[in-house]
Scaffold this active site. Structure first.
Site, PDB file in Angstrom:
ATOM      1  N   TRP A 183       0.874  -1.181   0.000  1.00  0.00           N
ATOM      2  CA  TRP A 183       0.000   0.000   0.000  1.00  0.00           C
ATOM      3  C   TRP A 183       0.907   1.226   0.000  1.00  0.00           C
ATOM      4  CZ3 TRP A 183      -0.285   3.937   3.774  1.00  0.00           C
ATOM      5  CH2 TRP A 183      -1.172   4.968   3.406  1.00  0.00           C
ATOM      6  N   GLU A 223      -2.998  -3.013  -2.500  1.00  0.00           N
ATOM      7  CA  GLU A 223      -4.167  -2.462  -1.787  1.00  0.00           C
ATOM      8  C   GLU A 223      -4.534  -1.086  -2.339  1.00  0.00           C
ATOM      9  OE1 GLU A 223      -3.380  -1.731   2.364  1.00  0.00           O
ATOM     10  OE2 GLU A 223      -5.468  -1.251   2.814  1.00  0.00           O
ATOM     11  N   LYS A 225      -7.098   2.395  -2.834  1.00  0.00           N
ATOM     12  CA  LYS A 225      -7.733   3.331  -1.904  1.00  0.00           C
ATOM     13  C   LYS A 225      -8.379   4.466  -2.689  1.00  0.00           C
ATOM     14  CE  LYS A 225      -6.446   5.886   2.246  1.00  0.00           C
ATOM     15  NZ  LYS A 225      -5.577   5.890   3.398  1.00  0.00           N
ATOM     16  N   ASP A 256      -9.492  -3.379   1.410  1.00  0.00           N
ATOM     17  CA  ASP A 256      -9.645  -2.786   2.744  1.00  0.00           C
ATOM     18  C   ASP A 256     -11.032  -2.152   2.738  1.00  0.00           C
ATOM     19  OD1 ASP A 256      -9.705  -0.610   4.673  1.00  0.00           O
ATOM     20  OD2 ASP A 256      -7.558  -0.894   4.951  1.00  0.00           O
ATOM     21  N   HIS A 259     -11.712   1.559   2.166  1.00  0.00           N
ATOM     22  CA  HIS A 259     -11.101   2.192   1.000  1.00  0.00           C
ATOM     23  C   HIS A 259     -12.007   2.339  -0.215  1.00  0.00           C
ATOM     24  CE1 HIS A 259      -6.651   1.513   2.316  1.00  0.00           C
ATOM     25  NE2 HIS A 259      -7.404   2.058   3.247  1.00  0.00           N
ATOM     26  N   HIS A 283      -8.243  -6.375   4.395  1.00  0.00           N
ATOM     27  CA  HIS A 283      -7.967  -5.581   5.585  1.00  0.00           C
ATOM     28  C   HIS A 283      -9.326  -5.267   6.168  1.00  0.00           C
ATOM     29  CE1 HIS A 283      -3.697  -3.712   5.162  1.00  0.00           C
ATOM     30  NE2 HIS A 283      -3.685  -4.973   5.507  1.00  0.00           N
ATOM     31  N   ASP A 291     -12.302   6.736   5.964  1.00  0.00           N
ATOM     32  CA  ASP A 291     -11.431   5.600   6.287  1.00  0.00           C
ATOM     33  C   ASP A 291     -10.815   5.804   7.667  1.00  0.00           C
ATOM     34  OD1 ASP A 291      -9.842   3.334   5.963  1.00  0.00           O
ATOM     35  OD2 ASP A 291      -8.229   4.473   5.006  1.00  0.00           O
ATOM     36  N   ASP A 293     -10.621   3.915  10.299  1.00  0.00           N
ATOM     37  CA  ASP A 293     -10.000   2.773  10.967  1.00  0.00           C
ATOM     38  C   ASP A 293     -10.427   2.609  12.416  1.00  0.00           C
ATOM     39  OD1 ASP A 293      -8.306   1.394   8.959  1.00  0.00           O
ATOM     40  OD2 ASP A 293      -7.383   3.361   8.761  1.00  0.00           O
ATOM     41  N   ASP A 323      -7.072  -4.334  10.112  1.00  0.00           N
ATOM     42  CA  ASP A 323      -6.330  -3.081   9.929  1.00  0.00           C
ATOM     43  C   ASP A 323      -7.127  -1.914  10.503  1.00  0.00           C
ATOM     44  OD1 ASP A 323      -4.669  -1.036   9.145  1.00  0.00           O
ATOM     45  OD2 ASP A 323      -5.316  -1.037   7.058  1.00  0.00           O
TER      46      ASP A 323
HETATM   47  C1  RNT Z   1      -3.971   2.827   4.746  1.00  0.00           C
HETATM   48  C2  RNT Z   1      -4.022   1.363   4.487  1.00  0.00           C
HETATM   49  C3  RNT Z   1      -2.853   0.572   4.981  1.00  0.00           C
HETATM   50  C4  RNT Z   1      -2.395   0.933   6.369  1.00  0.00           C
HETATM   51  C5  RNT Z   1      -1.447  -0.059   7.007  1.00  0.00           C
HETATM   52  C6  RNT Z   1      -0.764   0.507   8.184  1.00  0.00           C
HETATM   53  O1  RNT Z   1      -5.113   3.488   4.404  1.00  0.00           O
HETATM   54  O2  RNT Z   1      -5.205   0.844   4.963  1.00  0.00           O
HETATM   55  O3  RNT Z   1      -3.154  -0.775   4.882  1.00  0.00           O
HETATM   56  O4  RNT Z   1      -3.470   1.119   7.236  1.00  0.00           O
HETATM   57  O5  RNT Z   1      -0.611  -0.581   6.086  1.00  0.00           O
HETATM   58 ZN    ZN Z   2      -5.414  -1.283   4.903  1.00  0.00          ZN
END
Ligand code: RNT
Ligand code: ZN
Length: 415
Positions: A183, A223, A225, A256, A259, A283, A291, A293, A323
Site C-alpha cells: 500500500w 491495496e 484506496k 480494505d 477504501h 484488511h 477511512d 480505521d 487493519d
Molecule cells: C492505509 C491502508 C494501509 C495501512 C497499514 C498501516 O489506508 O489501509 O493498509 O493502514 O498498512
Molecule cells: Zn489497509
C-alpha cells in the site's frame, strides 16, 4: 441441559451442526496487525504518522519499544481465540546497533528474526509483511513508488525488493507463504495535471519489485484506496489500477473495507474477485464516515464479509487481516475487541443454514428465503460463542478485567 446444549439442539432444528462450526472456526487464520499497539509509529525512526492516515486520541500506554509491544501483543493475543498470524510492517525492524546506519532500502531478514522468535513462542501460524512507504523522510512531495524523481522512486523500489526477500524468509521460517501487501500513500491534495504519468511510474516500480521473488513463499498483494487525508483529489493506486495490475500479473488484490465509496461493500467484492482470482486478501476495518480505521465491531457488514468467505468455501482463499488503529481507548482492548469480533463473525457465518439458503435462492423462493434469513438471526448464537471461548481456553465476557489489570500494572506506568 447446559446453555450450549440447548443452543446445539436449537441450531440442529435448522439443520446446522454447531460442532462442525466450532471445529472449522478454530482453523481459520486471522492476521492481526502489530500497529494497533503503537499508533502505527514503528521502531525505525519515525515520530509521527504520515501518508494520509491518522490515529486520533491520546490514551495512555502506547507501546514505545519492541519489549513493550511484545508484552502488549502477548496479553491481547491471549484473549483472542483461534488461529492467529502476526502482521508486521517493515518499520517495525529491530535494528539494534544498526539504527541510523541502515535505511529501508537495506533491511534484511536479520532485523525481523526477533519477531520470528516471538511469534514462534506464541505458537502463531506465521507472520505477514508490509513494506512501509510512509513515515519516512525519503517520501518526496508525498510520493514514493510513483515519484518523478528517479532517486526517490529507486529508493522505494529497493525497499520493496528487500521486503520481498524478507517475506520469503518469513515464509520459510513458518513453512507457510507470507502475504506481502503493498500500500502506498501517493496522491495529490488538489486537482492534478497528469493522472497517467504517476500510474505508469507506479506500474514500472511494481514490475521491478516483482521481477524476481520466491513464488513458493511469497504472496504479493496490492491495496487500493479512494483518498487519504491531505491527498483528497487523486490517488495513484486506485481500485481500477490495482485490480487490472493484479490480474495481469497474477498476484493478489487486497480489499480494505475503508477504501471504497460509502455505498460500495467489500462483502460484494469478495465473490466478484473469487470468480477470477485464486486468492483475495482483506484488511478488515471500520470506517466511520471516512477511512477512520475504527475498531472492528460485530456489525452487519462484518457478518456479510464473513458469510461470503464461509459460504463460498473460501476460508483458504480469502486471507483475512485486520487493519484499524484507535488511540482513544485502551489499545489492547481495541485489539481484543476487533480480533474477537472477526472470529465471532466467522462463527456466526458458519452457523447459518447456508446450503438451504442457497437452494431457496436458486429456486426463486424469495419469501421463504427472507423468512429463514430472519429467523436464524435470533438463534442462541451467544451460547455457541461462549462454548468456543471456553474450549479455546480463553476468558469469556469478563475479558476486559484482565486488560484493566494489565493497564493498572503496566500501561499506566508508561510515560
Ligand atoms: C492505509 C491502508 C494501509 C495501512 C497499514 C498501516 O489506508 O489501509 O493498509 O493502514 O498498512
Ligand atoms: Zn489497509
Amino acid at each position: 441441559m447446559t446453555y450450549y446444549e440447548i443452543a446445539k439442539k436449537r441450531y440442529a432444528d435448522f439443520g446446522v451442526d454447531t460442532e462442525t462450526a466450532l471445529r472449522k472456526v478454530a482453523e481459520i487464520p486471522i492476521g492481526i496487525h502489530c500497529w494497533q499497539g503503537d499508533d502505527v509509529i514503528g521502531f525505525d525512526g519515525s515520530e509521527s504518522l504520515s501518508g494520509g492516515i491518522q490515529t486520533t486520541g491520546n490514551y495512555p500506554g502506547r507501546a514505545r519499544t519492541f519489549e513493550e509491544l511484545k508484552s502488549d501483543i502477548k496479553v491481547a493475543f491471549s484473549l483472542i481465540p483461534g488461529k492467529k498470524r502476526l502482521n508486521l510492517h517493515a518499520s517495525y525492524a529491530i535494528l539494534g546497533e544498526d539504527k541510523g546506519k541502515v535505511d529501508r532500502d537495506g533491511y534484511t531478514y536479520r532485523y525481523f528474526e526477533p519477531w520470528v522468535e516471538f511469534a514462534k513462542e506464541l505458537g502463531l501460524d506465521g507472520i505477514d509483511f508490509n513494506p512501509t512507504f510512509f513515515g519516512h523522510p525519503k517520501m518526496k512531495d508525498g510520493l514514493s513508488l510513483s515519484s518523478p524523481d528517479e532517486a526517490t522512486r529507486k529508493f522505494w523500489v529497493e525497499h520493496g525488493k528487500r521486503c520481498m526477500e524478507i517475506a520469503a524468509d518469513l515464509g520459510k521460517a513458518f513453512k507457510k507463504p507470507c502475504l506481502v501487501n503493498i500500500w502506498i500513500p501517493d496522491g495529490f491534495k488538489d486537482v492534478p495535471s497528469d493522472r497517467l504519468g504517476p500510474r505508469l511510474r507506479l506500474k514500472k516500480s511494481l514490475d521491478e519489485i516483482l521481477e524476481n521473488y520466491e513464488r513458493e513463499w511469497v504472496i504479493p498483494a496490492v491495496e487500493s484506496k479512494v483518498f487519504g487525508i491531505g491527498v483528497e483529489s487523486y490517488t495513484v493506486g486506485s481500485n481500477e489500477f490495482y485490480q487490472n495490475y493484479a490480474a495481469e500479473k497474477g498476484i493478489c488484490c487486497l480489499l480494505d473495507n475503508g477504501h471504497y465509496h460509502p455505498l460500495e461493500y467489500v462483502s460484494d467484492k469478495i465473490p466478484a474477485l473469487l470468480a477470477f482470482y485464486d486468492r483475495v486478501a482483506l484488511h478488515v476495518t471500520r470506517g466511520v464516515r471516512w477511512d477512520s480505521d475504527h475498531v472492528v465491531l460485530f456489525e452487519d457488514e462484518l457478518k456479510e464479509i464473513a458469510k461470503e468467505i464461509v459460504r463460498n468455501d473460501a476460508t483458504e482463499r480469502v486471507l483475512i487481516g485486520l487493519d484499524y488503529f484507535d488511540a482513544s481507548i485502551n489499545r489492547i482492548a481495541a485489539w481484543v475487541t476487533g480480533g474477537r469480533n472477526m472470529q465471532k463473525a466467522l462463527l456466526f457465518a458458519l452457523l447459518q443454514p447456508n446450503a438451504e439458503l442457497k437452494a431457496l435462492q436458486d429456486s426463486a423462493r424469495f419469501t421463504e428465503l427472507m423468512n429463514l434469513q430472519e429467523e436464524v438471526k435470533t438463534l442462541p448464537f451467544g451460547a455457541v460463542w461462549e462454548e468456543y471461548l471456553s474450549r479455546a481456553g480463553v476468558v469469556g465476557a469478563d475479558w476486559l478485567s484482565e486488560v484493566k489489570k494489565y493497564e493498572k500494572e503496566v500501561l499506566s506506568k508508561r510515560g
